[in-house]
Design a protein around this motif. Structure first.
Motif, PDB file in Angstrom:
ATOM      1  N   ARG A   1       0.848  -1.190   0.000  1.00 28.93           N
ATOM      2  CA  ARG A   1       0.000   0.000   0.000  1.00 28.93           C
ATOM      3  C   ARG A   1       0.883   1.240   0.000  1.00 28.93           C
ATOM      4  N   ILE A   2       0.573   2.164  -0.902  1.00 27.21           N
ATOM      5  CA  ILE A   2       1.378   3.379  -1.044  1.00 27.21           C
ATOM      6  C   ILE A   2       0.487   4.605  -0.864  1.00 27.21           C
ATOM      7  N   LYS A   3       1.122   5.735  -0.542  1.00 24.11           N
ATOM      8  CA  LYS A   3       0.372   6.972  -0.357  1.00 24.11           C
ATOM      9  C   LYS A   3      -0.221   7.441  -1.679  1.00 24.11           C
ATOM     10  N   ASN A   4      -1.350   8.114  -1.537  1.00 23.69           N
ATOM     11  CA  ASN A   4      -2.143   8.500  -2.688  1.00 23.69           C
ATOM     12  C   ASN A   4      -1.615   9.775  -3.351  1.00 23.69           C
ATOM     13  N   THR A   5      -2.126  10.019  -4.513  1.00 30.77           N
ATOM     14  CA  THR A   5      -1.937  11.293  -5.203  1.00 30.77           C
ATOM     15  C   THR A   5      -3.290  11.686  -5.790  1.00 30.77           C
ATOM     16  N   ILE A   6      -3.663  12.968  -5.695  1.00 29.68           N
ATOM     17  CA  ILE A   6      -5.032  13.389  -5.998  1.00 29.68           C
ATOM     18  C   ILE A   6      -5.046  14.452  -7.081  1.00 29.68           C
ATOM     19  N   SER A   7      -5.944  14.261  -8.043  1.00 29.01           N
ATOM     20  CA  SER A   7      -6.195  15.270  -9.073  1.00 29.01           C
ATOM     21  C   SER A   7      -7.316  16.180  -8.582  1.00 29.01           C
ATOM     22  N   SER A   8      -7.159  17.475  -8.820  1.00 26.20           N
ATOM     23  CA  SER A   8      -8.190  18.404  -8.340  1.00 26.20           C
ATOM     24  C   SER A   8      -8.321  19.596  -9.282  1.00 26.20           C
ATOM     25  N   THR A   9      -9.487  20.247  -9.214  1.00 25.13           N
ATOM     26  CA  THR A   9      -9.732  21.478  -9.962  1.00 25.13           C
ATOM     27  C   THR A   9     -10.597  22.380  -9.099  1.00 25.13           C
ATOM     28  N   CYS A  10     -10.232  23.664  -8.989  1.00 32.75           N
ATOM     29  CA  CYS A  10     -10.954  24.599  -8.132  1.00 32.75           C
ATOM     30  C   CYS A  10     -11.256  25.894  -8.896  1.00 32.75           C
ATOM     31  N   TYR A  11     -12.333  26.596  -8.477  1.00 29.22           N
ATOM     32  CA  TYR A  11     -12.777  27.809  -9.158  1.00 29.22           C
ATOM     33  C   TYR A  11     -13.241  28.838  -8.132  1.00 29.22           C
ATOM     34  N   ASN A  12     -13.158  30.110  -8.505  1.00 20.93           N
ATOM     35  CA  ASN A  12     -13.729  31.158  -7.659  1.00 20.93           C
ATOM     36  C   ASN A  12     -15.188  31.351  -8.045  1.00 20.93           C
TER      37      ASN A  12
END
Length: 442
Positions: free
Chosen positions: A99-110
């Motif tokens: 088991r390995i640490k995750n990596t996350i894709s994200s997108t944010c807006y104002n």
């Protein structure tokens, strides 16, 4: 002395467990980095000789633990300005998974719909590792879709998969459910060694910015992620919490061929009391497992050792007598008791006359004897009556009034208790027969 015996047995059991853990690594090699146990075929140190090969080398940078390249995680953007590849951090190693640490894709807006953050995420692993079917792609958001794909140059596969999550009000979001309202999920095919996930929005969150400014997608172990509902969309700590609590699961194997192809070669590592298991990923390779009733490291000589289930007084599986055998054990009850002797079975109960089985047996026995006695009595009664009807008097005819035609003078005096005849008659016949005789007319 008797009080010390359980303590002595417990200590011996503890020593056997300690010895077993020490045998999980090659002699002279460390078994832990920080709190993480590192069993062979993995080993701590780059080309230290403690692993089965360089792809199983573990880098210990306490308290963090990493796998060596060519295993790495990726994050960045499509324009290449924020690309970042790093070693993957290991959080657990088991007999068939890393088991390995995750990596996350994200997108944010104002609130105006302008992008304030965007990144992709992915993992690339070596051929002895594959992405486990225990993982799923998750998307958390209310105006978002996620797309996941392998790197075709490495996996030789071209496809894309994903899911969509939509909602207009925070009140519509159901906690614990990833069915497309605030959260969605999907599976990946077997055997992948790479993935890249991308999160995107339909309307840049302009209609939902009051309760959701970002969307997130990530691959992770299914049973470790619990969607908490609308709070996940507005929680600034969501990213960090997910990175810490939701790992990516990798399946690992030895080599790239099947058990049969490796047997009788120097690359076959399964030791005594163990068996070989082919990988089901489609990429080949095998693992070794201890036979049932044995424990230890199946890759290191002398192999797996018998588990003495009877040795630990606290976890003894028997309530009665425990007998250990190679690969198994047996429970039995002492003399005077019945049952299977197991704590999880019928246990042991004292054998006595009050037991239901004995009561039923005795009842059936007495019932049979009563029936037999009744049949015997009926038979004897019938026989005596038959004897009576054959007496000479019984053949005498009677008139219509039932009066005997036999000469009264020839009839014996039945009431003369002093006469021999009377004595003989009363001694010869039963009471029923005598009453029958007495009813004959004088």
């Amino acid at each position: 002395m008797e009080k010390r015996l359980p303590l002595l047995l417990s200590l011996l059991f503890s020593f056997s467990i300690l010895a077993s853990s020490q045998e999980s690594t090659k002699p002279g090699c460390p078994s832990k980095c920080g709190n993480l146990s590192v069993p062979y075929p993995f080993g701590i140190g780059s080309r230290s000789g403690c692993s089965i090969g360089p792809w199983y080398d573990i880098i210990c940078d306490q308290p963090r633990v990493f796998l060596l390249t060519p295993v790495f995680s990726y994050s960045g953007s499509f324009d290449g300005t924020n690309d970042n590849a790093s070693l993957v951090e290991v959080v657990d190693i088991s007999s068939n998974h890393v088991r390995i640490k995750n990596t996350i894709s994200s997108t944010c807006y104002n609130p105006s719909g302008e992008s304030t953050h965007f990144n992709t995420a992915g993992v690339v692993v070596a051929t002895c590792f594959t992405l486990s079917q225990l993982n799923k792609l998750f998307l958390v958001g209310c105006d978002d879709f996620a797309i996941i794909s392998p790197l075709s140059d490495i996996d030789q596969k071209k496809f894309s998969s994903g899911c969509v999550s939509l909602c207009s009000k925070a009140q519509d979001i159901i906690a614990g459910s990833c069915t497309g309202i605030g959260c969605c999920e999907t599976s990946l095919p077997k055997g992948l060694t790479t993935y890249v996930s991308v999160t995107n929005s339909f309307n840049n969150h302009t209609n939902i910015s009051s309760f959701s400014k970002c969307g997130y997608s990530f691959l992770g172990e299914e049973n470790t992620f619990k969607f908490r509902g609308a709070s996940d969309l507005s929680d600034p700590g969501f990213l960090e919490r997910t990175l810490e609590s939701v790992p990516v699961v990798l399946d690992w194997v030895i080599g790239s061929r099947s058990c049969d192809e490796y047997k009788n070669t120097s690359d076959y590592y399964c030791q005594n009391n163990s068996f070989c298991v082919d990988s089901d990923s489609g990429n080949g390779g095998y693992r070794c497992s201890c036979n049932s009733g044995y424990q230890g490291n199946p890759y290191l000589s002398p192999g797996c050792q018998d588990i003495d289930e009877c040795a630990d007084p606290n976890n003894n599986p028997c309530i009665g007598i425990c007998s250990n055998f190679p690969g198994h054990f047996n429970c039995s009850c002492p003399d005077g008791y019945i049952g299977d002797g197991r704590k999880d079975g019928s246990r042991c109960t004292i054998r006595n006359s009050k037991s239901p089985a004995l009561k039923i047996s005795l009842g059936m026995g007495f019932g049979f004897l009563s029936i037999l006695a009744g049949i015997t009595w009926l038979y004897l009664s019938h026989k005596k009556r038959k004897d009576l009807t054959q007496h000479p008097w019984a053949n005498q005819s009677s008139n219509e009034d039932g009066m005997s035609l036999m000469d009264k003078s020839k009839q014996p005096d039945l009431y003369d208790g002093s006469s021999k005849t009377s004595f003989n008659i009363f001694g010869q016949y039963s009471s029923d027969q005598i009453l029958s005789l007495m009813n004959l007319e004088n």
